[in-house]
Design a protein around this motif. Structure first.
Motif, PDB file in Angstrom:
ATOM      1  N   PHE A  54       3.193  -4.774   0.240  1.00  0.00           N
ATOM      2  CA  PHE A  54       2.455  -3.763   1.001  1.00  0.00           C
ATOM      3  C   PHE A  54       1.062  -4.259   1.376  1.00  0.00           C
ATOM      4  O   PHE A  54       0.604  -4.064   2.495  1.00  0.00           O
ATOM      5  CB  PHE A  54       2.357  -2.474   0.181  1.00  0.00           C
ATOM      6  CG  PHE A  54       1.807  -1.312   0.949  1.00  0.00           C
ATOM      7  CD1 PHE A  54       2.520  -0.769   2.006  1.00  0.00           C
ATOM      8  CD2 PHE A  54       0.578  -0.763   0.631  1.00  0.00           C
ATOM      9  CE1 PHE A  54       2.017   0.301   2.722  1.00  0.00           C
ATOM     10  CE2 PHE A  54       0.068   0.311   1.347  1.00  0.00           C
ATOM     11  CZ  PHE A  54       0.791   0.842   2.395  1.00  0.00           C
TER      12      PHE A  54
ATOM     13  N   THR B 107       9.333  -1.155  -5.001  1.00  0.00           N
ATOM     14  CA  THR B 107       8.493  -0.545  -3.965  1.00  0.00           C
ATOM     15  C   THR B 107       8.792   0.951  -3.871  1.00  0.00           C
ATOM     16  O   THR B 107       7.920   1.734  -3.486  1.00  0.00           O
ATOM     17  CB  THR B 107       8.701  -1.217  -2.591  1.00  0.00           C
ATOM     18  OG1 THR B 107      10.092  -1.195  -2.263  1.00  0.00           O
ATOM     19  CG2 THR B 107       8.199  -2.645  -2.583  1.00  0.00           C
ATOM     20  N   ALA B 111       6.110   3.883  -4.068  1.00  0.00           N
ATOM     21  CA  ALA B 111       6.005   4.943  -3.069  1.00  0.00           C
ATOM     22  C   ALA B 111       5.901   6.299  -3.769  1.00  0.00           C
ATOM     23  O   ALA B 111       5.091   7.150  -3.382  1.00  0.00           O
ATOM     24  CB  ALA B 111       7.210   4.910  -2.128  1.00  0.00           C
ATOM     25  N   TRP B 130       0.128   6.947   1.761  1.00  0.00           N
ATOM     26  CA  TRP B 130       1.389   6.981   1.016  1.00  0.00           C
ATOM     27  C   TRP B 130       2.625   7.096   1.897  1.00  0.00           C
ATOM     28  O   TRP B 130       3.665   6.516   1.552  1.00  0.00           O
ATOM     29  CB  TRP B 130       1.362   8.045  -0.094  1.00  0.00           C
ATOM     30  CG  TRP B 130       1.202   9.468   0.368  1.00  0.00           C
ATOM     31  CD1 TRP B 130       0.052  10.201   0.399  1.00  0.00           C
ATOM     32  CD2 TRP B 130       2.228  10.331   0.850  1.00  0.00           C
ATOM     33  NE1 TRP B 130       0.291  11.444   0.888  1.00  0.00           N
ATOM     34  CE2 TRP B 130       1.611  11.562   1.176  1.00  0.00           C
ATOM     35  CE3 TRP B 130       3.604  10.191   1.056  1.00  0.00           C
ATOM     36  CZ2 TRP B 130       2.333  12.638   1.694  1.00  0.00           C
ATOM     37  CZ3 TRP B 130       4.300  11.271   1.571  1.00  0.00           C
ATOM     38  CH2 TRP B 130       3.661  12.474   1.882  1.00  0.00           C
ATOM     39  N   ARG B 133       3.986   3.737   2.608  1.00  0.00           N
ATOM     40  CA  ARG B 133       4.645   3.119   1.454  1.00  0.00           C
ATOM     41  C   ARG B 133       6.153   3.350   1.465  1.00  0.00           C
ATOM     42  O   ARG B 133       6.916   2.537   0.960  1.00  0.00           O
ATOM     43  CB  ARG B 133       4.093   3.721   0.162  1.00  0.00           C
ATOM     44  CG  ARG B 133       2.703   3.277  -0.166  1.00  0.00           C
ATOM     45  CD  ARG B 133       2.752   2.221  -1.236  1.00  0.00           C
ATOM     46  NE  ARG B 133       1.406   1.896  -1.703  1.00  0.00           N
ATOM     47  CZ  ARG B 133       1.123   0.783  -2.346  1.00  0.00           C
ATOM     48  NH1 ARG B 133       2.061  -0.094  -2.601  1.00  0.00           N
ATOM     49  NH2 ARG B 133      -0.091   0.540  -2.740  1.00  0.00           N
TER      50      ARG B 133
END
Ligand code: NA
Ligand code: NA
Lengths: 436, 169, 351
Positions: A54, B107, B111, B130, B133
């Motif tokens: 990310f 991930t 999130a 967010w 994400r």
């Protein structure tokens, strides 16, 4: 097992996985994940997965990558290059191997519209190679020239490799862009000289044929080349005129390419859709690979392999030129196996401490690095340009011929490289003008 | 099965493509407004980095995997006998699925955590991140399914490599 | 045992040289190798914005973290971190933010929730407007494009009519060089660390806050819990010393960078009264914004937290009066007697 041993084993396993056709991104991720797991623990391995993707994708400076790709694909799909190639082939008609030299020149011009070597090669392969084959050029020359000249895409600005290099070494991307200009032109000139000499000695390579010159076309052709100077001035001029940053230049360049396509009435819906599709596919696969490469860099860092290797290098010599020649040799060897972006991300952590210890100018070294990585693009077994060309021609030319043809150009690249190392001013002259 | 999945992946790629156009437009507008009126569009950097970019990279990932457009080295592989190629492809796709599932799981956890704390980033304004994400587990997860699909196809001896498709790019 | 220490600044930075590189050597020596930190600088282990996450997950066992990267995770820390203009003496802020973060119940609760043990704070030197054109008065500031650190700094820029630009520090050079940026608002040592001297020609001495959000050392919770109280004491002792040393060297780097730049022709401007007044007005008015933001993120009673923080800051303002700001030992002694000696190594950071 010591951390160093785990790291070195990881490198060996990586090569094994690549050999059985695991994608480079997956192989890097898998080796790093398992390696960190063994070295530290499972939580830390998951921690790397969590910390990297990310934040890497969300790095503002990297937004230039899809934009410079888009710019190149727009230029390619709207036929911006065809005119340049036509013009150069007319101009060079009397020169031995003129078509091949025209392809070099057209690649150089297209490079100004494209941030990537792959995009440059892909675009030019479908325009220039069939023409050369039709004219009876030897397939090795017809393909080798485009495989090699495609690499100008990264040396002549804009350049995705320079964006990444600038970020990882904290150097000015604008300075890198401007520094690449003369080395790019020099590379092209050396290619052309080699082509001319070879073709005049061995006419079988490029048969001389009577070309009926149609001068009424010439003015029109000259005019058709206008997008390239406009793009160069638009992108570099905008950066150095203070209108936008090198990162923003990606978007501006892409918009400019679109605008040019509209003005030239070549912006068909299909062409634009193709450009968008190619951009997302290329971006997604580059980032997938980069995520893997950055994970691998962390794994390497934890294992102490880079320190081990750079200590080894410095033990041999701490003379600036010797160090650079050693690094060059390392890149040429590793470049046979690893793709350019992956190789750069893998090696910079090893090389940067060495460079800092020997006080090397990092802009100059950036240009040398890009040139080295470009050589890697045309050296087998992992030479992406070779494959791009091979598949763009749908297998009409054997991969072996493409590789054979590229060999001559690799030799010329080594000459260019020696010049770049011997005369830093080739790279640093333009940046010094800008800074002054 | 493969066709339905491909449809889904293509639809997601469209959103990734929209990201390209939106990012270009947003950044160019920001530049123009800055140069002419000295009024940048606040949040351009954060929205570009965290939304457009994540969309461009993550949403097409499954299709890239399905179409075998990831970067591979097949020089040694091309000299393997067919049976060995089939075994390699099956195992490699299985490994890809495994690592992609690891990425998806972790991930995904991130999130959820980001959603719970209402993750924001601080530019000149605070920008909620967010939702961005969530694109990571989505992209990695679908890519894992794509790998799984290719694994089954490879095991059954169906073509799954790019050279067996028409080259389109 | 060997552990990983992570800092995203370059190894040559004053907050890495002493507080990480030298600290690791001294800790190894003092613990007879029982704690052996391998230092990863320049973000080579964990990217800047993932430091908190990385130390929690045990990728690193100790890390630096810039608090404004995680406003949602660290609302209390960001509340006080954005009070950056209340007192702009970096020595006071380094000590005060350390004491507050190690003693205030809301702050301690926040570290616990994030799986990290706060080891010590820091403060950058004052942020100055470092520009490629003269910027002296409030009128000069208007319309100037300034690279800001976000949060309170950006709000200040807007308050005085400047245009805040949020670009990564790596783009400061090009921005100033080409004029897409008029000023970088950053500590003075940036002139050296980002090689800005070729592209700037003026600096305004208005102190626009310090950055001290987050921590200089945050420990992975399970590592900390696994240490004996004796080892924790050794870490306390070393951190007290390097908190002082890092701070002294930071200021020294700033002075050196500014002196060099002056020698190369950089002009120094004092802010006019209108600009100083505007900063004061902003500081007064911004407190409401800070409190509102903290409330939105679920901080209970932010007013009380700010009052307590100010009390700690004022206390340190007094303690440091007349202390030689170049005397590392004197400053370290204060950090020990006033902060670290008051903590119980047997219970601190342990549930
Ligand atoms: Na280029
Ligand atoms: Na290669």
């Amino acid at each position: 097992m010591s951390n160093l041993a785990i790291g070195l084993t990881g490198i060996a396993v990586l090569f094994g996985l690549l050999a059985v056709r695991m994608s480079i991104g997956v192989a890097l991720m898998a080796v790093s994940f398992v390696g960190i797991w063994i070295m530290l623990n499972l939580t830390a391995a998951f921690g790397i997965v969590s910390a990297l993707p990310f934040n890497l994708i969300g790095d503002w400076s990297l937004t230039a990558i899809p934009m410079f790709l888009f710019m190149g694909f727009v230029a390619a799909n709207t036929g911006m290059t065809a005119g340049a190639f036509e013009l150069l082939r007319l101009v060079l008609a009397k020169v031995p191997g003129g078509l091949a030299s025209a392809a070099v020149g057209a690649c150089g011009m297209f490079a100004a519209a494209s941030g990537s070597s792959i995009a440059t090669t892909a675009a030019m392969s479908r325009i220039a190679v069939p023409e050369m084959l039709k004219a009876g050029y030897h397939p090795t020359l017809a393909t080798g020239v485009v495989a090699a000249s495609g690499t100008l895409g990264s040396l002549i600005p804009p350049s995705i490799l320079m964006v990444l290099y600038g970020i990882f070494t904290e150097q000015s991307i604008g300075q890198l862009f401007i520094a690449g200009f003369i080395p790019g032109v020099l590379s092209a000139a050396i290619y052309m000289m080699m082509i001319t000499v070879r073709c005049s000695r061995n006419p079988d390579l490029a048969p001389r044929r009577e070309i009926v010159e149609d001068h009424s076309n010439l003015t029109e052709l000259i005019l058709s080349v206008w997008p390239f100077p406009v793009l160069v001035i638009g992108v570099l001029g905008g950066i150095f005129g203070g209108f936008f940053t090198p990162t923003e230049a990606g978007s501006v360049g892409a918009a400019l390419a679109l605008l040019i396509a509209f003005i030239r009435r070549q912006a068909t819906l299909d062409a634009l859709w193709q450009a968008i599709r190619q951009t997302v596919v290329a971006t997604s696969s580059i980032f997938f690979l980069t995520i893997g490469a950055v994970m691998f860099t962390r794994f390497m860092g934890l294992s102490g392999v880079p320190q081990f290797m750079s200590d080894g290098m410095l033990a041999i010599s701490d003379n600036k030129i010797v160090v650079i020649v050693m690094i060059a040799a390392l890149y040429v060897v590793l470049g046979m196996f690893i793709d350019s972006i992956g190789l750069m991300l893998l090696t910079l952590p090893v090389i940067l401490p060495v460079l800092e210890a020997t006080d090397v100018n990092l802009i100059w070294f950036g240009i040398i690095t890009v040139k080295l990585l470009e050589i890697g693009l045309v050296t087998p077994p992992v030479g992406l340009n070779l494959y791009v060309l091979h598949s763009a021609l749908s297998g009409r030319v054997r991969l072996g011929d493409i590789i054979a043809g590229a060999t001559w150009f690799i030799a010329m690249d080594l000459v260019t490289l020696a010049l770049l190392i011997a005369f830093p001013a080739i790279s640093l002259f333009l940046p010094s003008l800008m800074a002054g | 099965m493969e066709k339905t999945f491909r449809k889904i992946c293509q639809a997601l790629m469209l959103f990734g493509g929209a990201g390209v156009v939106l990012m270009m437009t947003n950044v160019v507008l920001d530049v123009v407004l800055k140069v002419i009126w000295n009024t940048p569009i606040q949040g351009t950097i954060e929205i570009s980095s965290y939304y457009y970019m994540v969309a461009i990279v993550m949403l097409p990932m499954a299709l890239v995997e399905l179409d075998d457009e990831q970067v591979v080295v097949d020089l040694a592989f091309n000299h393997f006998p067919a049976w060995l190629q089939r075994i390699c492809l099956t195992l490699v796709c299985a490994a890809a699925m495994a690592i992609l599932l690891v990425m998806t799981w972790r991930t995904g956890q991130d999130a959820i955590r980001a959603f719970r704390v209402g993750e924001v980033v601080m530019g000149n304004r605070e920008i909620i991140v967010w939702p961005a994400r969530c694109m990571l587990p989505l992209g990695f997860g679908l890519a894992a399914i794509a790998s799984g699909l290719r694994m089954v196809m490879a095991a059954l001896g169906m073509p799954v490599t790019r050279s067996s498709h028409e080259y389109t790019a | 045992d060997e552990y990983n220490a992570n800092h995203f600044f370059a190894e040559r930075h004053s907050l890495v040289r002493g507080p990480y590189v030298e600290f690791a050597e001294k800790v190894k020596e003092a613990t007879n190798g029982e704690i052996d930190f391998r230092v990863f600088s320049g973000g080579s282990l964990i990217p800047a914005n993932a430091s908190l996450q990385g130390v929690r997950d045990g990728v690193a066992q100790v890390t630096y973290h810039a608090g404004t990267y995680t406003p949602a995770e660290l609302p209390v820390e960001n509340l006080i971190g954005n009070m950056a203009f209340y007192n702009t003496d970096p020595f006071v802020m380094a000590m005060a933010s350390t004491e507050f973060s190690m003693t205030n119940p809301a702050a301690l609760d926040e570290w616990k929730k994030n799986g990290v043990v706060f080891g010590g704070g820091y403060s950058t030197s004052e942020y100055y407007m470092i520009c490629n054109k003269p910027v002296e008065t409030l009128a000069d500031v208007k319309g100037k494009r300034m690279r800001m650190a976000g949060g309170a700094w950006s709000r200040f820029a807007e308050y005085v009519g400047a245009v805040p630009v949020s670009i990564p520090s790596s783009e400061m050079y090009t921005g100033l060089d080409t004029g897409s940026l008029d000023c970088a608002v950053t500590p003075g040592d940036s002139i050296d660390s980002f090689s800005l001297s070729d592209v700037i020609n003026s600096m305004n001495t208005l102190a626009i806050g310090n950055y001290y959000a987050g921590f200089l050392w945050g420990y992975n919770k399970s590592l900390w819990e696994g240490l004996t109280p004796e080892l924790r004491s050794i870490l306390f002792d070393q951190m007290a010393y390097f908190l002082a040393k890092g701070r002294v060297e930071f200021s020294a780097d700033v002075d050196k960078a500014i002196e060099n730049a002056k020698a190369e022709g950089m002009a120094i401007y004092e802010p006019d009264d209108a600009l100083k007044a505007a900063l004061d007005e902003f500081v007064a008015s911004d407190e409401a914004a800070l409190i509102a933001a903290a409330k939105e993120r679920g901080v209970e009673n932010p007013e009380a937290i700010l009052t307590e923080f100010k009390a700690v800051v004022d206390r340190w303002d007094g303690l440091l009066e007349g202390v030689d700001r170049t005397d590392v030992d004197a400053l370290a002694a204060l950090a020990r007697t006033e902060i670290y000696d008051k903590l119980d190594p047997a219970t601190y950071g342990v549930d």
